[in-house]
Scaffold this active site. Structure first.
Site, PDB file in Angstrom:
ATOM      1  N   ARG A 240       0.780  -1.053   0.227  1.00 15.00           N
ATOM      2  CA  ARG A 240       0.001  -0.178  -0.207  1.00 15.00           C
ATOM      3  C   ARG A 240       0.824   1.383   0.193  1.00 15.00           C
ATOM      4  O   ARG A 240       0.531   2.249  -0.949  1.00 15.00           O
ATOM      5  CB  ARG A 240      -0.804  -0.157   1.225  1.00 15.00           C
ATOM      6  CG  ARG A 240      -2.229  -0.815   1.018  1.00 15.00           C
ATOM      7  CD  ARG A 240      -2.780  -1.233   2.380  1.00 15.00           C
ATOM      8  NE  ARG A 240      -4.016  -2.218   2.312  1.00 15.00           N
ATOM      9  CZ  ARG A 240      -3.908  -3.500   1.956  1.00 15.00           C
ATOM     10  NH1 ARG A 240      -2.576  -4.046   1.793  1.00 15.00           N
ATOM     11  NH2 ARG A 240      -5.017  -4.039   1.770  1.00 15.00           N
TER      12      ARG A 240
ATOM     13  N   ASP B 132      -4.557 -15.362   6.632  1.00 17.03           N
ATOM     14  CA  ASP B 132      -3.345 -16.043   6.363  1.00 17.03           C
ATOM     15  C   ASP B 132      -2.762 -17.041   7.570  1.00 17.03           C
ATOM     16  O   ASP B 132      -1.558 -17.351   7.245  1.00 17.03           O
ATOM     17  CB  ASP B 132      -2.296 -14.920   5.877  1.00 17.03           C
ATOM     18  CG  ASP B 132      -2.856 -14.076   4.804  1.00 17.03           C
ATOM     19  OD1 ASP B 132      -3.620 -14.838   3.932  1.00 17.03           O
ATOM     20  OD2 ASP B 132      -2.533 -12.901   4.794  1.00 17.03           O
TER      21      ASP B 132
ATOM     22  N   ARG C  36      -5.503 -23.819   0.102  1.00 13.16           N
ATOM     23  CA  ARG C  36      -5.014 -24.004   1.598  1.00 13.16           C
ATOM     24  C   ARG C  36      -5.590 -25.009   2.472  1.00 13.16           C
ATOM     25  O   ARG C  36      -5.154 -25.399   3.230  1.00 13.16           O
ATOM     26  CB  ARG C  36      -4.725 -22.543   2.168  1.00 13.16           C
ATOM     27  CG  ARG C  36      -3.521 -21.936   1.688  1.00 13.16           C
ATOM     28  CD  ARG C  36      -3.119 -20.724   2.297  1.00 13.16           C
ATOM     29  NE  ARG C  36      -1.964 -19.942   1.645  1.00 13.16           N
ATOM     30  CZ  ARG C  36      -1.679 -18.598   2.043  1.00 13.16           C
ATOM     31  NH1 ARG C  36      -2.493 -17.977   2.699  1.00 13.16           N
ATOM     32  NH2 ARG C  36      -0.550 -18.331   1.483  1.00 13.16           N
TER      33      ARG C  36
HETATM   34  C1  S3P Z   1      -4.581  -9.080   2.000  1.00 12.13           C
HETATM   35  C2  S3P Z   1      -5.769  -9.226   2.189  1.00 12.13           C
HETATM   36  C3  S3P Z   1      -6.059 -10.863   2.168  1.00 12.13           C
HETATM   37  C4  S3P Z   1      -4.722 -11.630   2.863  1.00 12.13           C
HETATM   38  C5  S3P Z   1      -3.576 -11.418   1.848  1.00 12.13           C
HETATM   39  C6  S3P Z   1      -3.194  -9.854   2.057  1.00 12.13           C
HETATM   40  C7  S3P Z   1      -4.443  -7.372   1.784  1.00 12.13           C
HETATM   41  O1  S3P Z   1      -6.747 -11.105   1.236  1.00 12.13           O
HETATM   42  O2  S3P Z   1      -5.056 -13.063   2.509  1.00 12.13           O
HETATM   43  O3  S3P Z   1      -2.423 -11.947   2.177  1.00 12.13           O
HETATM   44  O4  S3P Z   1      -3.165  -6.876   1.886  1.00 12.13           O
HETATM   45  O5  S3P Z   1      -5.214  -6.864   1.600  1.00 12.13           O
HETATM   46  P1  S3P Z   1      -8.210 -11.184   0.880  1.00 12.13           P
HETATM   47  O6  S3P Z   1      -8.544  -9.713   0.827  1.00 12.13           O
HETATM   48  O7  S3P Z   1      -8.513 -11.693  -0.636  1.00 12.13           O
HETATM   49  O8  S3P Z   1      -8.656 -11.849   1.883  1.00 12.13           O
END
Ligand code: S3P
Length: 445
Positions: free
Chosen positions: A33, A328, A359
């Protein structure tokens, strides 16, 4: 980045007590981000503690290809000169996001608000993952996408909207990636863009947008949901960002220290945003000795130091509404559950099927090949803990960093060693993993 080389196996063996103080690398979500928002801002964004894993480096390259100036000044210290909202230039070549769903999905949102065409691509794992969930809202906002016969998979061409339309969007699944893509596209739209989610997902995009000067409001919606609104066309100003350590990476040494007898470790600067700490809550319910010391905050994100001591764990029931705050971490929780006494039931895990690998299937395979009884019932995973793990298995990692790290943590305390077929994808999120674990006493070879 493409992993074209041969697979690199690695073995973990029963280790003596783990000890030491470590700082795991910077948070992956915040690192992506900071590069993307820095590229959409005007002026310099100075980032320290950036995660220099392959996933994030691919995002840095993509932002550069879209016209931002992205420079590495020192270890973890990066400078980004942004192009302003809507100011991306058309890249000359396809943007390659390697293994990263977050990188590609957030970048699609950011590109959707610029009137350019860009091709998005990734590795074999990323090419299997669903992108329709991102394209649906972005198309409602005026972007267009096209790809071959199979809709909604990479590689795909995205054409950003000339005049983006602000929308009210209810996400079909609790996903910070979908929410973030819509908000990033909404930056270029006049008026208010709103995202409503049934369960509150990580809010790093909202917090960082505010840090860069955007007007964002967030309020509860229903029992566990959230409604987030962004006022479009803000002047985003470059900002300073200090990236805290990644709780999703800290999860691996944390669980290892709980299951390797007599261990005691300190994890420094770990981000404690409550939308990311579901694992810690769950481990404490299981009887884990995890003490939070030295709490503080930076750029809207709280952090703390954790002392983790080896603990006798017991099985627990993990409610489905906790999933977004530990999405995660289920792989490594399943490892902890294997060493616990009793049944652990983890509910509502459907989203695990569309991560870097399936997973759910991969966790069951990892546990079974190491002698742990596990089953999937509907969208729940049930692990039968017996206080010890036989081990002796070879675990298939399916291009998934977190399977590799979880399996290796299991091998540090199992009766017989645990092998993984390929440790190379660990570099996507935790480049220093093996040397850092060895410094604490982990037997990895
Ligand atoms: C993330 C959101 C999650 C997570 C990913 C990182 C993020 O995914 O699994 O490792 O940085 O916005 P989802 O938004 O698809 O659940």
């Amino acid at each position: 980045m493409t992993h074209s080389g041969a697979k690199k196996p690695l073995q973990a063996r029963k280790s003596a007590a783990l000890a030491g103080r470590v700082r795991v690398p910077g948070d992956k979500s915040i690192s992506h981000r900071s590069l993307i928002l820095g590229s959409l801002a005007v002026g310099e964004t100075r980032i320290s503690g950036l995660l220099e894993g392959e996933d994030v480096l691919n995002t840095a390259k993509a932002m550069q290809a879209l016209g931002a100036r992205v420079e590495r000044l020192a270890d973890g210290v990066w400078s980004v000169q942004g192009v302003g909202v809507g100011g991306f230039a058309a890249p000359e070549k396809p943007l390659d996001f390697g293994n990263s769903g977050t990188g590609v999905r957030l970048a699609m949102g950011a590109v959707a608000g610029s009137p350019i065409k860009a091709t998005f691509d990734g590795d074999a794992s990323l090419r299997t993952r669903p992108m329709r969930r991102i394209l649906d809202p972005l198309e409602q906002m005026g972007a267009r996408s096209s790809n071959g016969a199979e809709g909604g998979r990479l590689p795909l061409l995205l054409e950003g909207a000339r005049d983006p339309i602000p929308i009210v969007y209810r996400t079909p699944v609790a996903s910070a990636q979908i929410k973030s893509a819509v908000l990033l596209a909404g930056l270029a739209a006049p008026g208010i863009t709103t995202v409503i989610e049934k369960e509150w997902s990580r809010d790093h995009t909202e917090l960082m947008l505010k840090h860069f000067g955007a007007e964002v409001s967030s309020e509860p919606d229903g029992a566990h949901g959230r409604k987030i609104s962004l006022k479009g066309q803000p002047e985003l100003k470059g900002a300073k960002i200090a990236v805290p350590a990644d709780p999703s990476s800290a999860a691996f040494p944390m669980v290892a220290a709980l299951v390797v007898p007599d261990s005691e470790i300190i994890l420094a600067d770990v981000m404690t945003n409550p939308l990311r700490t579901g694992l810690i809550k769950t481990l404490r319910e299981m009887g884990a000795q995890i003490d939070e010391l030295n709490k503080r905050g930076d750029a809207g994100e709280p952090m703390a130091e954790f002392r983790v001591r080896a603990s006798q764990l017991r099985g627990v029931d993990v409610p489905p509404e906790r999933a977004p705050s530990m999405i995660d971490e289920y792989l490594v929780l399943a490892v902890a559950a294997s060493f616990a006494e009793g049944i652990t039931r983890m509910r509502g895990l459907q989203e695990l099927r569309v991560k870097e690998s399936d997973r759910l299937a991969a966790t069951v395979a990892m546990l079974r090949v190491n002698g742990v009884k596990t089953e999937i019932v509907g969208d729940d995973m049930i692990v039968e803990g017996r206080g010890h793990v036989p081990g002796g298995g070879l675990v298939a990692t399916h291009m998934d960093h977190r399977i590799a790290m979880s399996a290796l943590m299991m091998g540090l305390a199992s009766d017989a060693p645990v092998c993984v077929d390929d440790m190379s994808f660990i570099g996507t999120s935790f480049p220093d993993f093996v040397p850092m674990m060895r410094r604490m006493g982990a037997e990895l070879s």
